[in-house]
Design an enzyme around this catalytic site. Sequence first.
Site, PDB file in Angstrom:
ATOM      1  N   LYS A 102     -13.344  18.761  -1.930  1.00 13.24           N
ATOM      2  CA  LYS A 102     -13.708  19.889  -1.189  1.00 13.24           C
ATOM      3  C   LYS A 102     -14.500  20.972  -2.487  1.00 13.24           C
ATOM      4  CE  LYS A 102     -10.453  21.488   1.418  1.00 13.24           C
ATOM      5  NZ  LYS A 102      -9.040  22.039   1.470  1.00 13.24           N
ATOM      6  N   ARG A 140      -6.843  26.767  -2.271  1.00 10.89           N
ATOM      7  CA  ARG A 140      -7.143  25.713  -1.438  1.00 10.89           C
ATOM      8  C   ARG A 140      -6.955  24.178  -2.071  1.00 10.89           C
ATOM      9  NH1 ARG A 140     -12.954  26.292   1.307  1.00 10.89           N
ATOM     10  NH2 ARG A 140     -11.871  24.890   3.095  1.00 10.89           N
ATOM     11  N   GLY A 169      -5.483  18.289   6.084  1.00 14.65           N
ATOM     12  CA  GLY A 169      -4.032  18.895   6.493  1.00 14.65           C
ATOM     13  C   GLY A 169      -2.893  18.312   5.922  1.00 14.65           C
ATOM     14  N   MET A 198      -2.106  18.605   2.508  1.00 13.57           N
ATOM     15  CA  MET A 198      -1.498  19.355   1.518  1.00 13.57           C
ATOM     16  C   MET A 198      -1.636  20.974   1.813  1.00 13.57           C
ATOM     17  SD  MET A 198      -2.978  17.514  -1.744  1.00 13.57           S
ATOM     18  CE  MET A 198      -4.502  17.453  -1.144  1.00 13.57           C
ATOM     19  N   ARG A 220     -17.734  17.620   4.598  1.00 12.10           N
ATOM     20  CA  ARG A 220     -17.413  16.216   4.076  1.00 12.10           C
ATOM     21  C   ARG A 220     -18.062  15.415   5.124  1.00 12.10           C
ATOM     22  NH1 ARG A 220     -11.329  17.610   5.518  1.00 12.10           N
ATOM     23  NH2 ARG A 220     -11.294  17.543   7.710  1.00 12.10           N
ATOM     24  N   HIS A 237       4.057 -13.824  11.270  1.00 11.09           N
ATOM     25  CA  HIS A 237       3.559 -14.987  11.830  1.00 11.09           C
ATOM     26  C   HIS A 237       2.989 -14.341  13.297  1.00 11.09           C
ATOM     27  CE1 HIS A 237       3.944 -17.914  15.295  1.00 11.09           C
ATOM     28  NE2 HIS A 237       3.419 -18.692  14.270  1.00 11.09           N
ATOM     29  N   ARG A 247      -8.805 -26.931  12.439  1.00  9.32           N
ATOM     30  CA  ARG A 247      -7.401 -27.360  12.193  1.00  9.32           C
ATOM     31  C   ARG A 247      -7.116 -28.282  13.298  1.00  9.32           C
ATOM     32  NH1 ARG A 247      -6.715 -21.581  11.594  1.00  9.32           N
ATOM     33  NH2 ARG A 247      -5.939 -21.161   9.515  1.00  9.32           N
ATOM     34  N   GLU A 274      -6.623 -25.254  -3.037  1.00  9.66           N
ATOM     35  CA  GLU A 274      -5.359 -24.511  -2.222  1.00  9.66           C
ATOM     36  C   GLU A 274      -4.124 -24.573  -3.137  1.00  9.66           C
ATOM     37  OE1 GLU A 274      -4.468 -25.223   1.824  1.00  9.66           O
ATOM     38  OE2 GLU A 274      -4.880 -27.375   1.381  1.00  9.66           O
ATOM     39  N   SER A 332     -13.457 -25.761   0.090  1.00 13.56           N
ATOM     40  CA  SER A 332     -13.407 -24.640   0.834  1.00 13.56           C
ATOM     41  C   SER A 332     -11.761 -24.014   0.307  1.00 13.56           C
ATOM     42  CB  SER A 332     -13.249 -25.349   2.244  1.00 13.56           C
ATOM     43  OG  SER A 332     -12.926 -23.970   2.907  1.00 13.56           O
ATOM     44  N   ASP A 371      -2.713 -20.582   1.258  1.00 13.04           N
ATOM     45  CA  ASP A 371      -1.839 -21.482   0.375  1.00 13.04           C
ATOM     46  C   ASP A 371      -2.026 -21.096  -1.053  1.00 13.04           C
ATOM     47  OD1 ASP A 371      -0.035 -23.166   1.955  1.00 13.04           O
ATOM     48  OD2 ASP A 371      -1.809 -24.212   2.853  1.00 13.04           O
ATOM     49  N   CYS A 428     -11.887 -20.254   3.660  1.00 11.41           N
ATOM     50  CA  CYS A 428     -11.292 -20.294   5.045  1.00 11.41           C
ATOM     51  C   CYS A 428     -10.019 -19.860   5.398  1.00 11.41           C
ATOM     52  CB  CYS A 428     -11.202 -21.989   5.706  1.00 11.41           C
ATOM     53  SG  CYS A 428     -10.406 -22.864   4.903  1.00 11.41           S
ATOM     54  N   TYR A 459     -20.302 -19.311   1.897  1.00 14.51           N
ATOM     55  CA  TYR A 459     -20.088 -18.598   3.070  1.00 14.51           C
ATOM     56  C   TYR A 459     -18.577 -18.369   3.061  1.00 14.51           C
ATOM     57  CZ  TYR A 459     -17.676 -23.056   4.041  1.00 14.51           C
ATOM     58  OH  TYR A 459     -16.747 -24.232   4.244  1.00 14.51           O
TER      59      TYR A 459
END
Length: 864
Positions: free
Chosen positions: A8, A80, A89, A91, A324, A440, A546, A733, A752, A757, A820, A840
């Site tokens: 600000k 302020r 809003g 503070m 802002r 999960h 998988r 992994e 990959s 894991d 992955c 990738y």
Amino acid sequence: MRELLGGKGANISEMSRILGPERVPAGFTITTEACVAYMNAGRSEPAGLERQVADALLRLEQQAGKRLGASEDPLLVSVRSGARESMPGMMDTVLNLGMNDRSVVGLAKQTGNERFAWDSYRRFVQMFSNVCRGVPGEDIEDAIRSQKEKAGVKLDTELSVDDLKDLVETFKGLYRDKTGEDFPQNPQVQLRHAIWAVFDSWMGDRAVEYRRINRIPGDWGTAVNVQQMVFGNKGEGSCSGVAFSRDEITGAPEPSGDFLVNAQGEDVVSGVRTPLPLEEMKKIMPEAHSELLHILRALEAHYRDMQDTEFTVEEGRLYMLQTRSAKRPAQAAVRFAVDAVEETMLSREEAVATIDAARLDALLHPTFDPKAEFDVLARGVNASPGAAKGEIVFTADEAVAAAAEGRDVVLVRPFTEADDVAGFFAAKGILTSEGGKASHAALVARGMGRPAVCGASDLEIDLTAREVRVNGTVLGDGDRIAIDGSTGVVTTADVPLVAPEVDRNFHRVLEWSDEIRRLGVRTNADTPEDARKAREFGAEGIGLCRTEHMFMAAERQAKMRAMILAEEESERRAALDELMPLQQQDFEGLFEEMAGLPVTVRLLDPPLHEFLPHAEDLVHEIERARSENTDDLDELERTLEQVHHLAEVNPMLGTRGCRLAILHPEIYEMQVRAIVRAAMAVKRRSGHAPQLEIMIPLVAYEKELELMRELIEQTVEDAGGGSLDLTVGTMIELPRACFVADRIAEVADFFSFGTNDLTQTALGFSRDDVEGKFLAKYLERKIVDRSPFETVDKPGVGCLVRLAAWVGRESKPDLKLGICGEHGGDPDSIDFFHMAGLDYVSCSPYRVPIARVAAAQAAIAHAG
Ligand code: ADP
Ligand code: MG
Ligand code: MG
């Protein structure tokens, strides 16, 4: 200088430079460093602050030609808050500081407006008492209410001068009751208290909670802006309001906002009076309105981003109080990016960089109609975006049955497990009372693009009574419920949903992203449907298929169990022979969708017991079989024995992945044969096979991969797949695999990174356990600033990734590198993987568009 001055403060001074000092009330800023010093000293003022504030105030008084607290024409200021990142809003702010029994008279005389002077005084006493000395807001509201009743009026603005004078006296009384002191008349004392109050508000409950949710560090501190007041409450020619440079919901290029005539800023947000839409200002104050529109454009052009501003008009003169970059929903962000390029305000790169990639999720799922009003039943974690409505079901089986009848259902459970996965497919949405973003339920739901609200702890889900109890409401089977996984809201209301669309604007942003990014984007998919969806979203192949999911389907479990329970290899081979054609079919569907593109198939990974029934269930079954004397008793007993035999203390670190194939090579052999046959069949039919990448899970020793590679190459040859485009690589992994990546690379065509894991094994965290048990405490105690399963732990796990990438490529320069894990769809992690030099990322279908944008943003951020 936002780090030092807060957003600000920095923007106020910048605005006064761009728009001219006459547009922005003068003032000074106390730095965030002063706040940090104050906090570190246990809430006590750092030496020198008082003197510097006095000096700055003197300069402000000279410039304004007025003095704080003077009996004639007094200076009034606002005090302020303003942190490095805006916390709207959260503070405190004190307005009209400098009012006292003398200056109120001076202000009345000077302005010829006695009502205005007393209104300002009562506002100040009210705010100061509440913000700086903790007089309860309810007491203040009560006092105002009874004053209005006594005067027989409805609105604050209708209170007379005498009413206002009465109110000031009442407030002073409240102040005395609370503090045991008289209301301070000395403006210097007022100012010091206000500054402390703003510092303190950095540590207030609201601010702490906001920072936790938005991951803002607690040690930044807030700046304090002391600014000359301008008055929107001087009568019908004055107003206060907020204005966005474009529509804040849709991003359409028309300014929008709210304002209130004859009011100060806090009235606009507090809801005391209902504000008017900004267009109305055109009629009421046409000149100020057109100036405002002009300024909004100028600010946008300067900041090169959509702006969110606060303004005040004092007797026809417009002042800008704040600007802002506008926080905006995904659709507005996308619309702005496209329009800004068309308007030649921004380059494509700049435009793409303005988008918050993580929020794009909202564009890919139906959501609650933002205009709908309804009662909230409970709130939980916004675990997987999108909204869903349907009847309550309590088990996966019921979800499957209901879906088969064409009914929409929401699966409601305390938490979910591997067995419930079929229910996720069938349900429109998932609701749990336990667990967080990495539970999960959340992971599976996000993977499948199912909306989910998790950890709605107000819900008492009683599976035995088949009831959900919440704050006196009881819901049961078939009762309708609705969840919004983007906001975590649960309701019984029939909220209208709005459909998702990859609209024209989003398409363009994605196209630009594709031109800009270096990282490839693939998807994790095991079914043709997922593969197709992901292709629509722009996936350039499959980074993780998988194969175990293919064995989970109900009709295959018997065959899978026969394979696992086999005592001899020949028996196992016979069972595998039955599974092979089914597996081949699965691959054919997938390969057709991905013809010509890379497809990474991971051979069987999970521990075998995951395919077997629970021991307790078997014991029950055996009891039943005994008492009813049925002929499956033998079989059940044999199964139980094998279940006990296969049981492991720590299955996630047990006989799984390539370890399984070292014990039973015939499993991988069958899978490779199915892959080769499927690819050959697809090639025959369509002329294009995919680029096959066969991936071995859980490799720690280079020798493991060497053995698997031999097995695969031999099987491919035997199956007549010699002409296929086929490579062999490994998941990385385990920490050891990272350390010896150079050796592993000698027998791998690609790596990959399985960062789920890898995070578990590098940290020694069991994902399913840490979330529910101690992660919340770790976040609270700031041991971690986010879950390592959500955003990759850069210094630790990330370091292993970099190491493996580096030494792996040292031994094999053209080694292909991908990731992955869940992290492949997390923008922050994607930035890291870009820097680590991976080729990738692969993520769930619904995160593909996000990954495309995030990959482009990473390229932009690190260009040059
Ligand atoms: P928040 O961060 O909560 O928005 P602000 O510091 O922006 O708090 O203050 C809230 C409101 O107070 C502003 O929107 C504005 O309307 C009013 N306000 C602040 N400073 C001044 C000032 N110098 N003159 C007039 N009104 C002000
Ligand atoms: Mg503000
Ligand atoms: Mg793994």
